[in-house]
Design a protein around this motif. Structure first.
Motif, PDB file in Angstrom:
ATOM      1  N   LEU A 291     -19.051 -27.333 -27.899  1.00 57.44           N
ATOM      2  CA  LEU A 291     -19.236 -28.688 -27.412  1.00 57.44           C
ATOM      3  C   LEU A 291     -18.075 -29.208 -26.607  1.00 57.44           C
ATOM      4  O   LEU A 291     -18.189 -30.175 -25.892  1.00 57.44           O
ATOM      5  CB  LEU A 291     -19.470 -29.623 -28.603  1.00 57.44           C
ATOM      6  N   ASP A 292     -16.946 -28.560 -26.753  1.00 58.33           N
ATOM      7  CA  ASP A 292     -15.786 -29.163 -26.136  1.00 58.33           C
ATOM      8  C   ASP A 292     -15.658 -28.737 -24.687  1.00 58.33           C
ATOM      9  O   ASP A 292     -15.394 -27.587 -24.383  1.00 58.33           O
ATOM     10  CB  ASP A 292     -14.535 -28.764 -26.904  1.00 58.33           C
ATOM     11  N   GLY A 293     -15.860 -29.687 -23.812  1.00 60.54           N
ATOM     12  CA  GLY A 293     -15.789 -29.413 -22.387  1.00 60.54           C
ATOM     13  C   GLY A 293     -14.441 -28.888 -21.970  1.00 60.54           C
ATOM     14  O   GLY A 293     -14.305 -28.196 -20.982  1.00 60.54           O
ATOM     15  N   GLY A 294     -13.427 -29.209 -22.744  1.00 57.58           N
ATOM     16  CA  GLY A 294     -12.091 -28.797 -22.373  1.00 57.58           C
ATOM     17  C   GLY A 294     -11.933 -27.295 -22.381  1.00 57.58           C
ATOM     18  O   GLY A 294     -11.193 -26.737 -21.596  1.00 57.58           O
TER      19      GLY A 294
ATOM     20  N   PRO B 135     -15.893 -25.625 -19.966  1.00 53.65           N
ATOM     21  CA  PRO B 135     -16.506 -26.621 -19.084  1.00 53.65           C
ATOM     22  C   PRO B 135     -17.768 -26.129 -18.386  1.00 53.65           C
ATOM     23  O   PRO B 135     -18.744 -26.851 -18.292  1.00 53.65           O
ATOM     24  CB  PRO B 135     -15.404 -26.927 -18.067  1.00 53.65           C
ATOM     25  N   GLU B 136     -17.779 -24.865 -17.964  1.00 50.92           N
ATOM     26  CA  GLU B 136     -18.952 -24.365 -17.240  1.00 50.92           C
ATOM     27  C   GLU B 136     -20.168 -24.376 -18.151  1.00 50.92           C
ATOM     28  O   GLU B 136     -21.241 -24.791 -17.775  1.00 50.92           O
ATOM     29  CB  GLU B 136     -18.700 -22.932 -16.776  1.00 50.92           C
TER      30      GLU B 136
ATOM     31  N   ARG C 283     -20.630 -26.068 -20.825  1.00 50.30           N
ATOM     32  CA  ARG C 283     -20.998 -27.428 -21.179  1.00 50.30           C
ATOM     33  C   ARG C 283     -21.870 -28.042 -20.078  1.00 50.30           C
ATOM     34  O   ARG C 283     -22.864 -28.697 -20.347  1.00 50.30           O
ATOM     35  CB  ARG C 283     -19.713 -28.236 -21.368  1.00 50.30           C
ATOM     36  N   ALA C 284     -21.478 -27.776 -18.838  1.00 56.14           N
ATOM     37  CA  ALA C 284     -22.228 -28.348 -17.725  1.00 56.14           C
ATOM     38  C   ALA C 284     -23.662 -27.851 -17.773  1.00 56.14           C
ATOM     39  O   ALA C 284     -24.604 -28.610 -17.603  1.00 56.14           O
ATOM     40  CB  ALA C 284     -21.576 -27.955 -16.406  1.00 56.14           C
TER      41      ALA C 284
ATOM     42  N   ASP D 139     -25.601 -29.548 -20.636  1.00 57.53           N
ATOM     43  CA  ASP D 139     -25.940 -30.936 -20.328  1.00 57.53           C
ATOM     44  C   ASP D 139     -27.138 -31.032 -19.403  1.00 57.53           C
ATOM     45  O   ASP D 139     -28.076 -31.747 -19.650  1.00 57.53           O
ATOM     46  CB  ASP D 139     -24.758 -31.626 -19.632  1.00 57.53           C
ATOM     47  N   ARG D 140     -27.057 -30.284 -18.354  1.00 58.89           N
ATOM     48  CA  ARG D 140     -28.092 -30.381 -17.339  1.00 58.89           C
ATOM     49  C   ARG D 140     -29.426 -29.967 -17.954  1.00 58.89           C
ATOM     50  O   ARG D 140     -30.423 -30.642 -17.831  1.00 58.89           O
ATOM     51  CB  ARG D 140     -27.737 -29.480 -16.155  1.00 58.89           C
TER      52      ARG D 140
ATOM     53  N   ILE E 262     -30.818 -32.482 -20.571  1.00 57.81           N
ATOM     54  CA  ILE E 262     -31.331 -33.713 -20.005  1.00 57.81           C
ATOM     55  C   ILE E 262     -32.612 -33.461 -19.232  1.00 57.81           C
ATOM     56  O   ILE E 262     -33.608 -34.169 -19.393  1.00 57.81           O
ATOM     57  CB  ILE E 262     -30.259 -34.336 -19.098  1.00 57.81           C
TER      58      ILE E 262
END
Lengths: 506, 251
Positions: A4-7, A10-11, A13-14, A17-18, A21
């Motif tokens: 979960l941690d975008g830090g 990040p890829e 996580r992106a 998310d997309r 949603i």
């Protein structure tokens, strides 16, 4: 691994998310997997009797000992009563009004390879998002190093249609095949281990399964072998009014390791469908098995019509010293869930872990948890359960921690958190703790909280819509468990969390 | 930019009028401060503008660049460029601060029909802006506001503001609970964002924040209305003499 941690990712996580949603928006209240494949089915007659058991055995081309085993289970089952102790309400199940065997007609000729499999079946899996054919490479998941690969054994109703990567697994000495195939090709292993963890007589549903199981997966990891890829079975119930009774047997010999993924979907039906699976895992000295499940069987509609009745017996026997098992389950589907993946910690210094996310929305009911049975010395267990209730759903955690007299210096830690969304739902925690020696320690923590309007407003004031805000808060709540899943499963699970809770607010 | 006319607001739960005809115009490029005694309606004004539940607008209008704010959902207001730095930012357990920021940034970009920010670009921008607020990598990794000190929470609000680049920034008592050093950091963060296309509405009890963030206009709010407006000197007057004289004069 941080999901979960975008830090850190990040890829990844992106992508999550997309996908989350977009999926939520695209679905607009529809169950994504609720279509039906139009394939001619070959049914055994409705109902259950000795002839049906014989027919199932015959269709699978089983030897006599297997048939006898089934018949013994069937005769036992006739004398058993359906358990009613769970916090579940459902009408009586008519066991004579079910089909106990269905297989696509095109399977009659038994395909030699995937190329011979009915393209419609393959299309079904494609819609489920399972890349069944070769090159199941999940690009970039682990960053450096080899891309991860997953071998899939897909179970379409009662017959396993194809197993990938067989050759490469065979090279490592790993056997991964349909259990019907294992009965024919590896009878000595099946005879030795089948029913040794979950006996035929174990419980009503497991005994029923023993009589009528049609297919499932078989995994054997030889001593000292680390399975070169993750193994995955995708179960899918397609034919209407067909109980699915799959049976999985996993054997991890000394010093071996395997990670096994199980995903489940089922099309939408107005009538309830019965599902009673058994999973048995045998773990010898120093071996380790991870078993991850994402279960999103059709949950029924808002009114509680339709949906899967899911009565499952899963148990791992840590027979060897220092053996280890880890169950992770994400249960978002089914109208009724009755499931307690358990660990028998028999070997000294063996370890069992259970991580669970159970989501119940609308009229869903879940009664799920685990059993940690400490028999060996210095055994350790850990339970982390996250229950989420929304709509009118009832969600119960039921767990047993048992320390036997000889299980000295053993430890258990249990954490049960419940999250409520809205006013009409319920969460229940039913822990059973038995400690019969003086040197062991059991810790139990439980919390219940509500999704807070302040949190949602905070998220929305930063630009997230309500669904996104709920998904974010809930994903935060279940983070500890999501982190125990393999990456590709974690992403699917995270998306499912959002989908299952759709419409639960506002 | 922000135009509020004759705004009347009632607290739903208590059926109690809080705002009784607020008029306010904040032009682009300016900083307005609102001061006033406790219970005068300052925080209510900020919540109503951001779209929090529990308040009923009984009369009046509020627009952002001509768009009717009051008809929008909170997330639509955010996407339109409104930002509220909360007095008491909430904690969201398990959700990484970075994840939260990125979800927010991309939600707004999506609402505006823009491409999502790539992971690499996002990381670069967030590290740069966090660095200026002395927010380290650890604080970006921790769950949103969980276990943050008062000062960390406020700096985190300003970081969100810096990442979201809103055009209308409302700061609700951002100085409360800050020590002198933290106040300077926060103020520097705000000042760095000042430009001709952006406006600020700073709600505060104390003149000292306005030493750092120099306002163009100072308003005094009392009993749900703006009772007096003036230049920066008005804040100094409050600091010296309290509200009594101003209130007496207004009534």
């Amino acid at each position: 691994m941080t999901v979960l941690d975008g830090g850190l990712q990040p890829e990844m996580r992106a992508g999550v998310d997309r996908e989350t949603i977009e999926t939520v928006q695209a679905m607009a209240g529809k169950y994504k997997y609720g279509w039906e494949t139009d394939i001619e089915m070959d049914f055994a007659p409705k109902g259950l009797n000795e002839d049906i058991v014989r027919l199932i055995s015959d269709k699978n081309g089983e030897p006599a000992w297997m048939l006898e085993w089934r018949l013994a289970a069937y005769r036992r089952w006739l004398r058993m009563e359906e358990p009613r102790w769970a916090m579940l309400k459902y009408p009586e199940i008519d066991y004579q009004d079910q089909f106990y065997h269905a297989k696509p007609k095109s399977m009659a000729g038994k395909p030699k390879s995937l190329d011979e499999v009915d393209p419609k079946l393959l299309a079904t899996y494609a819609r489920l998002g399972i890349p069944l054919k070769e090159q199941m490479v999940l690009a970039g998941v682990e960053g450096a190093g080899e891309p991860r690969r997953v071998a899939v054994d897909a179970v379409f109703d009662s017959v396993s249609v194809g197993t990938t990567f067989k050759a490469e697994l065979a090279k490592a000495g790993v056997i991964f095949c349909a259990i019907s195939e294992a009965v024919r090709d590896h009878p000595e292993l099946v005879r030795k281990y089948l029913g040794s963890v979950v006996p035929q007589t174990d419980n009503f549903f497991a005994t029923l399964n023993s009589a009528v199981f049609t297919d499932g997966s078989f995994v054997f990891i030889p001593a000292g072998v680390r399975c070169p890829m993750e193994l995955s079975t995708y179960f899918r119930i397609n034919a209407e009014n067909t109980g699915q009774f799959e049976r999985t047997l996993i054997i991890a010999e000394k010093g071996s390791y395997v990670s096994y993924l199980e995903g489940c979907t089922a099309p939408k039906r107005d009538t309830h469908q019965l599902h009673a699976a058994v999973v048995e895992i045998v773990i010898l000295d120093d071996a380790e098995v991870k078993y991850s499940t994402v279960q999103n069987w059709y949950p029924g509609d808002e009114m509680g019509r339709g949906g899967i009745y899911n009565f499952v017996t899963k148990r791992a026997d840590c027979r060897g010293a220092r053996s280890k098992v880890m169950w992770t389950q994400v249960e978002t589907g089914s109208a009724i869930t009755w499931k307690y993946p358990s660990c028998i910690l028999r070997g000294d210094d063996s370890q069992g872990e259970f991580y669970s996310i159970a989501i119940a929305n609308n009229a869903q009911q879940a009664d799920t948890g685990t059993k940690m049975v400490h028999l060996g010395k210095n055994t350790k267990s850990r339970i982390v359960s996250k229950g989420i209730s929304a709509g009118r759903a009832q969600n119960t955690y039921r767990g047993l921690v048992s320390m036997h007299p000889k299980a000295t210096n053993s430890r258990n830690y249990t954490q049960c958190d419940s999250l409520l969304i809205g006013q009409g739902c319920g969460a229940h925690t039913v822990p059973y703790i038995e400690v019969r020696n003086n040197s062991s320690r059991v810790e139990h923590e439980a919390t219940t909280s509500k999704v807070d309007d302040e949190q949602l407003f905070y998220c929305r004031s930063r630009g997230m819509d309500e669904e996104e805000a709920v998904a974010l808060v809930v994903n935060g709540f279940v983070k500890d468990v999501l982190q125990t899943l393999p990456m590709e499963f974690a992403m699917e699970a995270q998306a499912l969390v959002a989908i299952s809770l759709e419409g639960s607010v506002g | 930019m922000l135009e509020i006319q004759n705004l009347h607001v009632r607290l739903e739960a208590e059926d109690k009028p809080i705002l009784k005809g607020v008029d306010l115009n904040v032009a682009a490029g300016t900083v307005h401060a609102i001061m006033g005694p406790n219970g005068s309606g300052k925080s209510t004004l900020s919540y109503v503008l951001a779209g929090r539940d529990g308040y009923e607008v009984t009369d009046g209008t509020a627009t952002l660049d001509g768009a009717d704010l009051l008809a929008m959902e909170p997330e639509e207001r955010a996407a339109a460029g409104l930002f509220l730095a909360f007095q008491y930012p909430v904690e969201i357990p398990g959700v990484g601060n970075m994840t939260f920021l990125r979800t927010a940034v991309n939600a707004q970009r999506k609402a505006r029909g823009q491409e999502e920010m790539s992971a690499g670009e996002f990381l670069k921008v967030v590290r740069d802006r966090a660095g200026k607020l002395r927010i380290d990598a650890d604080m970006l990794k921790r769950a949103v506001n969980v276990g943050f000190s008062g000062g960390e929470k406020k700096r985190n609000e300003i970081l969100q503001m810096a990442m979201l680049e809103p055009k209308m920034c409302i700061l609700d008592e951002t100085d409360s609970g800050l020590d002198v050093d933290a106040m300077r950091l926060v103020s520097d963060g705000v000042n760095a964002l000042r430009d001709a296309g952006r406006a600020f509405l700073v709600i505060t009890h104390y003149q000292r924040l306005l030493d750092h963030i120099r306002p163009d206009v100072v308003h005094i709010m009392a009993d749900g209305r703006i009772v007096k407006s003036g230049g920066p000197d008005l804040a100094l007057e409050v600091e010296r003499n309290g509200y009594a004289d101003i209130l007496a004069e207004a009534l």
